[in-house]
Design a protein around this motif. Structure first.
Motif, PDB file in Angstrom:
ATOM      1  N   GLY A  30     111.755  35.443  62.292  1.00 49.86           N
ATOM      2  CA  GLY A  30     110.884  34.898  61.195  1.00 49.86           C
ATOM      3  C   GLY A  30     109.547  35.126  61.077  1.00 49.86           C
ATOM      4  N   THR A  31     109.080  35.745  61.694  1.00 46.61           N
ATOM      5  CA  THR A  31     107.615  35.986  61.675  1.00 46.61           C
ATOM      6  C   THR A  31     107.043  36.828  60.335  1.00 46.61           C
ATOM      7  N   VAL A  32     106.150  36.331  59.732  1.00 44.09           N
ATOM      8  CA  VAL A  32     105.715  36.513  58.277  1.00 44.09           C
ATOM      9  C   VAL A  32     104.205  37.290  58.590  1.00 44.09           C
ATOM     10  N   VAL A  33     103.912  38.293  58.289  1.00 43.13           N
ATOM     11  CA  VAL A  33     102.599  38.697  58.020  1.00 43.13           C
ATOM     12  C   VAL A  33     102.281  39.185  56.163  1.00 43.13           C
ATOM     13  N   ASP A  34     101.396  38.089  55.844  1.00 33.17           N
ATOM     14  CA  ASP A  34     100.977  38.284  54.561  1.00 33.17           C
ATOM     15  C   ASP A  34      99.714  38.391  54.376  1.00 33.17           C
ATOM     16  N   THR A  35      98.834  38.737  55.296  1.00 30.84           N
ATOM     17  CA  THR A  35      97.142  38.781  55.105  1.00 30.84           C
ATOM     18  C   THR A  35      96.796  39.983  55.852  1.00 30.84           C
ATOM     19  N   ASP A  36      95.555  40.676  55.693  1.00 34.08           N
ATOM     20  CA  ASP A  36      94.997  41.456  56.636  1.00 34.08           C
ATOM     21  C   ASP A  36      95.545  42.967  56.219  1.00 34.08           C
ATOM     22  N   ILE A  37      96.855  43.135  56.593  1.00 36.23           N
ATOM     23  CA  ILE A  37      97.580  44.445  56.468  1.00 36.23           C
ATOM     24  C   ILE A  37      98.146  44.642  54.991  1.00 36.23           C
ATOM     25  N   PHE A  60     104.707  41.355  51.539  1.00 35.07           N
ATOM     26  CA  PHE A  60     104.642  40.855  52.799  1.00 35.07           C
ATOM     27  C   PHE A  60     105.558  41.459  53.888  1.00 35.07           C
ATOM     28  N   TYR A  61     105.294  41.252  55.145  1.00 32.87           N
ATOM     29  CA  TYR A  61     106.068  42.055  56.096  1.00 32.87           C
ATOM     30  C   TYR A  61     106.964  40.556  56.789  1.00 32.87           C
ATOM     31  N   LEU A  62     108.162  41.055  57.048  1.00 32.90           N
ATOM     32  CA  LEU A  62     109.004  39.843  57.498  1.00 32.90           C
ATOM     33  C   LEU A  62     109.781  40.469  58.643  1.00 32.90           C
ATOM     34  N   ASN A  63     109.942  40.036  59.681  1.00 30.85           N
ATOM     35  CA  ASN A  63     110.681  40.378  60.855  1.00 30.85           C
ATOM     36  C   ASN A  63     111.790  39.141  60.896  1.00 30.85           C
ATOM     37  N   SER A  64     112.996  39.401  60.506  1.00 31.98           N
ATOM     38  CA  SER A  64     114.119  38.460  60.516  1.00 31.98           C
ATOM     39  C   SER A  64     115.418  38.741  61.232  1.00 31.98           C
ATOM     40  N   GLY A  86     110.475  45.424  71.964  1.00 34.15           N
ATOM     41  CA  GLY A  86     109.622  46.335  71.312  1.00 34.15           C
ATOM     42  C   GLY A  86     110.371  47.315  70.434  1.00 34.15           C
ATOM     43  N   ALA A  87     111.581  46.717  70.131  1.00 31.42           N
ATOM     44  CA  ALA A  87     112.489  47.408  69.012  1.00 31.42           C
ATOM     45  C   ALA A  87     112.503  46.830  67.518  1.00 31.42           C
ATOM     46  N   SER A  88     112.068  45.558  67.403  1.00 32.97           N
ATOM     47  CA  SER A  88     112.048  45.163  66.241  1.00 32.97           C
ATOM     48  C   SER A  88     111.018  45.829  65.389  1.00 32.97           C
ATOM     49  N   ARG A  89     111.578  46.025  64.128  1.00 31.01           N
ATOM     50  CA  ARG A  89     110.513  46.641  63.189  1.00 31.01           C
ATOM     51  C   ARG A  89     110.660  45.929  62.071  1.00 31.01           C
ATOM     52  N   PRO A  90     109.407  45.233  61.579  1.00 33.51           N
ATOM     53  CA  PRO A  90     109.488  44.331  60.267  1.00 33.51           C
ATOM     54  C   PRO A  90     109.921  44.915  59.091  1.00 33.51           C
ATOM     55  N   THR A  91     110.162  44.484  58.013  1.00 34.32           N
ATOM     56  CA  THR A  91     110.496  44.808  56.584  1.00 34.32           C
ATOM     57  C   THR A  91     109.309  44.625  55.794  1.00 34.32           C
ATOM     58  N   VAL A 135     110.395  32.262  52.940  1.00 34.57           N
ATOM     59  CA  VAL A 135     111.547  31.308  53.724  1.00 34.57           C
ATOM     60  C   VAL A 135     112.850  31.684  53.078  1.00 34.57           C
ATOM     61  N   LEU A 136     112.943  31.827  51.647  1.00 35.97           N
ATOM     62  CA  LEU A 136     114.181  32.282  50.914  1.00 35.97           C
ATOM     63  C   LEU A 136     114.670  33.539  51.511  1.00 35.97           C
ATOM     64  N   THR A 137     113.852  34.472  51.851  1.00 36.56           N
ATOM     65  CA  THR A 137     114.094  35.998  52.173  1.00 36.56           C
ATOM     66  C   THR A 137     114.443  35.784  53.610  1.00 36.56           C
ATOM     67  N   ASN A 138     113.835  34.969  54.408  1.00 32.32           N
ATOM     68  CA  ASN A 138     114.316  35.053  55.640  1.00 32.32           C
ATOM     69  C   ASN A 138     115.613  34.434  55.739  1.00 32.32           C
ATOM     70  N   ASN A 139     115.884  33.232  55.100  1.00 35.06           N
ATOM     71  CA  ASN A 139     117.259  32.604  55.101  1.00 35.06           C
ATOM     72  C   ASN A 139     118.240  33.540  54.470  1.00 35.06           C
ATOM     73  N   LEU A 140     117.981  34.217  53.694  1.00 33.30           N
ATOM     74  CA  LEU A 140     119.029  35.228  53.226  1.00 33.30           C
ATOM     75  C   LEU A 140     119.311  36.107  54.323  1.00 33.30           C
ATOM     76  N   CYS A 141     118.673  36.527  55.010  1.00 30.23           N
ATOM     77  CA  CYS A 141     118.859  37.440  56.094  1.00 30.23           C
ATOM     78  C   CYS A 141     120.175  36.883  57.056  1.00 30.23           C
ATOM     79  N   TYR A 142     120.277  35.827  57.013  1.00 30.14           N
ATOM     80  CA  TYR A 142     121.646  35.084  57.841  1.00 30.14           C
ATOM     81  C   TYR A 142     122.907  35.171  57.013  1.00 30.14           C
ATOM     82  N   THR A 143     122.898  35.658  55.682  1.00 27.77           N
ATOM     83  CA  THR A 143     123.930  35.372  54.950  1.00 27.77           C
ATOM     84  C   THR A 143     124.900  36.563  54.864  1.00 27.77           C
ATOM     85  N   TYR A 144     124.495  37.541  55.560  1.00 30.65           N
ATOM     86  CA  TYR A 144     125.335  39.155  55.553  1.00 30.65           C
ATOM     87  C   TYR A 144     126.946  38.668  56.000  1.00 30.65           C
ATOM     88  N   ALA A 145     127.781  39.168  55.091  1.00 32.63           N
ATOM     89  CA  ALA A 145     129.101  39.021  55.489  1.00 32.63           C
ATOM     90  C   ALA A 145     129.546  39.810  56.699  1.00 32.63           C
TER      91      ALA A 145
END
Length: 128
Positions: free
Chosen positions: A4-11, A19-23, A29-34, A52-62
């Motif tokens: 759930g880490t979000v980066v939406d400033t600086d880079i 924004f970048y989201l690690n969901s 060392g293997a996680s790559r944010p989208t 938050v919606l984007t992160n929550n949707l990542c838990y709904t993949y069938a």
């Protein structure tokens, strides 16, 4: 990096909505944010609400019991496009998404008729 880490400033772009989201979880060392880039926001979400919606949707993949790295509608669109390619090109298609392409002459094949979908599965995601 935490889930759930979000980066939406600086880079991110200084004037556009991205924004970048690690969901998803990964080994150390293997996680790559989208990187998400909002093209149009008809619902006028705030930045935090959309993240938050984007992160929550990542838990709904069938197909997975854990969170995934990209929102499921993008995965489902990819699966539907992949399935459609086989309806158009046939099962003997060996083209991949790695950049292989066919000549224009090969692309002008006749498109096969899509199969008739039975009533009991019309509202089901058949590509799951």
């Amino acid at each position: 990096m935490f889930l759930g880490t979000v980066v939406d400033t600086d880079i991110c772009h200084p004037t556009e909505f991205d924004f970048y989201l690690n969901s998803h979880a990964g080994s150390q060392g293997a996680s790559r944010p989208t990187h998400y880039h909002v093209l149009s926001d008809e619902n006028r979400f705030t930045a935090d609400a959309l993240q938050v919606l984007t992160n929550n949707l990542c838990y709904t993949y069938a197909r997975c019991t854990r969170s995934v790295s990209i929102v499921p509608p993008a995965y489902y669109a990819h699966l539907a496009a992949f399935r459609a390619r086989y309806y158009i090109e046939g099962e003997s298609s060996d083209a991949t998404s790695s950049g292989e392409s066919k000549t224009t002459k090969e692309k002008t094949k006749e498109v096969r008729q899509l199969p008739i979908i039975k009533d009991n599965v019309k509202d089901v995601m058949f590509y799951c």
